[in-house]
Scaffold this active site. Structure first.
Site, PDB file in Angstrom:
ATOM      1  N   LEU A  89       0.838  -1.202   0.000  1.00  0.00           N
ATOM      2  CA  LEU A  89       0.000   0.000   0.000  1.00  0.00           C
ATOM      3  C   LEU A  89       0.872   1.251   0.000  1.00  0.00           C
ATOM      4  CD1 LEU A  89      -2.639   1.657   0.482  1.00  0.00           C
ATOM      5  CD2 LEU A  89      -2.332   1.177   2.938  1.00  0.00           C
ATOM      6  N   ASP A  90       1.623   1.431   1.066  1.00  0.00           N
ATOM      7  CA  ASP A  90       2.533   2.565   1.224  1.00  0.00           C
ATOM      8  C   ASP A  90       3.770   2.042   1.939  1.00  0.00           C
ATOM      9  OD1 ASP A  90       3.866   4.909   1.811  1.00  0.00           O
ATOM     10  OD2 ASP A  90       2.407   5.632   3.261  1.00  0.00           O
ATOM     11  N   PRO A  91       4.776   1.631   1.162  1.00  0.00           N
ATOM     12  CA  PRO A  91       4.969   1.880  -0.263  1.00  0.00           C
ATOM     13  C   PRO A  91       4.303   0.824  -1.151  1.00  0.00           C
ATOM     14  CG  PRO A  91       6.896   0.786   0.629  1.00  0.00           C
ATOM     15  CD  PRO A  91       5.963   1.011   1.792  1.00  0.00           C
TER      16      PRO A  91
END
Length: 384
Positions: free
Chosen positions: A130-132
């Site tokens: 997702l993030d990253p």
């Protein structure tokens, strides 16, 4: 070895924590064989049952040396273990000629093994969650659209912000609920944040002190810079003719978080490692996640490019997902892009060496189209 080891179709999914979700099921539908490795075979079987994958994937006990002994050339290892353990798994993959994937940032320990992995024909896929992960896809897609509209060599100034957060779907007094390890959350807040603002590099020694309001879809959030944004200027490969005015990658929280966490910030300022570890345990106990709780993931990436010749070009992606009884939003948003990346290893479209999700606008748009086709919802808004 100069070529790439052909993927065998066997995937070893290692770990079944908070971020293991429906991506595993997607792999069961596309890979020839999936093995889920957990602390014990019984725990692995329980995790498979919880995912509805009993009989579709094989449970395995992650005992010392067992995974390395099971690896064959062309297998793919997906590490859902804590980031410090990735390097050991990658070393085992390089020795066996097996590919490697994770959702974490590229650590120095991983980076130093990349030349050996490339020489062995091994794919090393990172930053694909997702993030990253999805944040990279959004950024590359926006940059590609702006480049096509404005031109590679047209002088311009730009502002790129990328904020992501896991928050409770129903706000609570603490304005947060832990969707990953509490100690990891606290240590991220203890790390100075470096970013660009008004064309100048800035550092927030205490990231929460740089918190700003952020309005998305009419809702006010609180956002602050997280860790070091500056290296991503090169990773995102923006045109050299464009000058960065603002470049921030950061964390998003519910409105009121800054006030609710003041006692935590006081501890973070004064406490040593031992005290912070104890605080993490205390917070986990004080704010437990129950089966009735639902989480929410919000990711906003926006780009503004101004040539000075009129209205600036603007574009923004927004992902706003809520968990359900079957799966948390965090597990969905981490596991699905990671599983998609593994499928790209299996189909041979990723060459040997290091990859960070999709690293061009064309590939990012392909990944986003595939994720949308699998039911992951997000919205693109374009201005001029």
């Amino acid at each position: 070895m100069t070529g790439r080891v052909p993927a065998s179709g066997t995937v070893h999914w290692v770990g079944a924590g908070l971020s293991t979700g429906s991506g595993t099921a997607a792999l069961c539908a596309s890979a020839g064989r999936v093995l889920l490795w957990h602390r014990t075979a019984d725990r692995a079987a329980e995790a498979l049952a919880g995912l509805g994958l009993t009989g579709r994937a094989e449970p395995r006990a992650l005992t010392p040396g067992a995974l390395a002994a099971a690896l064959e050339p062309g297998d793919t290892v997906v590490s859902m273990l804590p980031a410090p353990e990735h390097a050991g798994l990658l070393a085992a993959c390089v020795r066996a000629g097996a590919h490697f994937a994770c959702s974490s940032y590229v650590s120095p320990e991983l980076a130093q093994q990349v030349p050996a992995a490339r020489a062995a024909g091994v794919v090393v896929l990172t930053e694909a969650g997702l993030d990253p992960g999805i944040d990279h896809l959004f950024a590359h897609s926006l940059i590609g659209r702006a480049r096509a509209r404005i031109g590679e060599h047209t002088p311009a100034a730009y502002r790129l912000t990328s904020y992501c957060g896991g928050v409770p779907a129903v706000p609570n007094a603490f304005r947060y609920r832990f969707s990953w390890a509490p100690l990891g959350v606290l240590n991220a807040l203890r790390s100075p944040a470096r970013y660009l603002e008004d064309g100048v590099e800035a550092t927030a020694e205490r990231p929460w002190e740089a918190t700003r309001p952020l309005v998305l879809g009419g809702e006010t959030f609180e956002a602050y810079p997280n860790r070091d944004s500056v290296p991503f200027l090169a990773q995102y490969d923006l045109p050299a003719a464009w000058t960065p005015r603002t470049f921030v990658r950061g964390t998003l929280r519910l409105d009121g978080w800054l006030k609710a966490w003041q006692p935590v910030f006081e501890e973070l300022t004064a406490g040593d490692d031992e005290r912070i570890a104890a605080l993490a345990r205390e917070l986990a106990a004080a704010h437990p996640t129950t089966g009735a709780d639902r989480d929410r993931v919000v990711l906003s990436v926006s780009l503004e490019v101004d040539t000075g010749a009129g209205r600036p070009w603007t574009g923004a992606y927004l992902l706003d997902a809520t968990g359900d009884a079957e799966e948390s939003a965090m597990a969905r948003c981490v596991s699905r892009p990671l599983a998609l990346g593994v499928r790209h290893i299996l189909d041979g479209s990723l060459p040997a060496g290091l990859h960070r999700a999709a690293e061009t606008a064309q590939r990012a748009d392909r990944w986003l189209a595939e994720l949308a086709g699998e039911g992951l919802e997000f919205r693109l808004t374009l201005g001029q």
